[in-house]
Design an enzyme around this catalytic site. Structure first.
Site, mmCIF file in Angstrom:
data_model
loop_
_atom_site.group_PDB
_atom_site.id
_atom_site.type_symbol
_atom_site.label_atom_id
_atom_site.label_comp_id
_atom_site.label_asym_id
_atom_site.label_seq_id
_atom_site.Cartn_x
_atom_site.Cartn_y
_atom_site.Cartn_z
ATOM 1 N N CYS A 40 -0.101 3.804 2.588
ATOM 2 C CA CYS A 40 0.350 3.419 3.935
ATOM 3 C C CYS A 40 1.795 3.859 4.155
ATOM 4 O O CYS A 40 2.148 4.371 5.224
ATOM 5 C CB CYS A 40 0.246 1.908 4.129
ATOM 6 S SG CYS A 40 -1.430 1.247 4.024
ATOM 7 N N CYS A 88 0.846 -1.202 0.000
ATOM 8 C CA CYS A 88 0.000 0.000 0.000
ATOM 9 C C CYS A 88 0.885 1.257 0.000
ATOM 10 O O CYS A 88 1.490 1.599 1.002
ATOM 11 C CB CYS A 88 -0.913 -0.024 1.231
ATOM 12 S SG CYS A 88 -1.811 1.513 1.526
#
Length: 111
Positions: free
Chosen positions: A33, A30
């Site tokens: 993230c 991600c």
């Protein structure tokens, strides 16, 4: 204080503590993230005396992520007294995380 990485056993142990627990459910693939990572580390340093700041990799703990209803990453969940007290999905900034914590932690206004 740094954000700690938790597995299922460590997560269960942290839920039993008196201190509130903020968990970021994330995944290494991600990109968002990873971009949020430095801000989340700042949160750990700023609030580390008042709450435990941790991460759980949903790829390593898929059953836990499913149990906690994680549909999108990053998702932050604040646990108090062993139960989820609130969540924040894909915060756009550290300021968004600060606002979330101030709304859910008594006495943390203006931290």
């Amino acid at each position: 204080m740094k954000a700690m990485d938790l597995d299922l056993r460590q997560f269960q142990s942290q839920l039993e503590q008196d201190k509130p627990l903020l968990v970021e459910y994330w995944a290494p693939w991600c990109g968002y993230c990873r971009r949020l990572g430095p801000a989340y580390e700042q949160v750990a340093q700023q609030y580390g005396d008042d709450l435990t700041v941790a991460r759980i990799d949903i790829d390593q703990e898929p059953a836990l992520a499913d149990r906690e209803g994680i549909d999108l990453v990053p998702t932050l969940i604040l646990y108090q007294n062993g139960k989820a007290a609130g969540n924040l999905v894909a915060p756009m900034s550290k300021a968004a995380i600060d606002g979330f914590l101030q709304a859910h932690l008594p006495g943390k206004e203006g931290v």
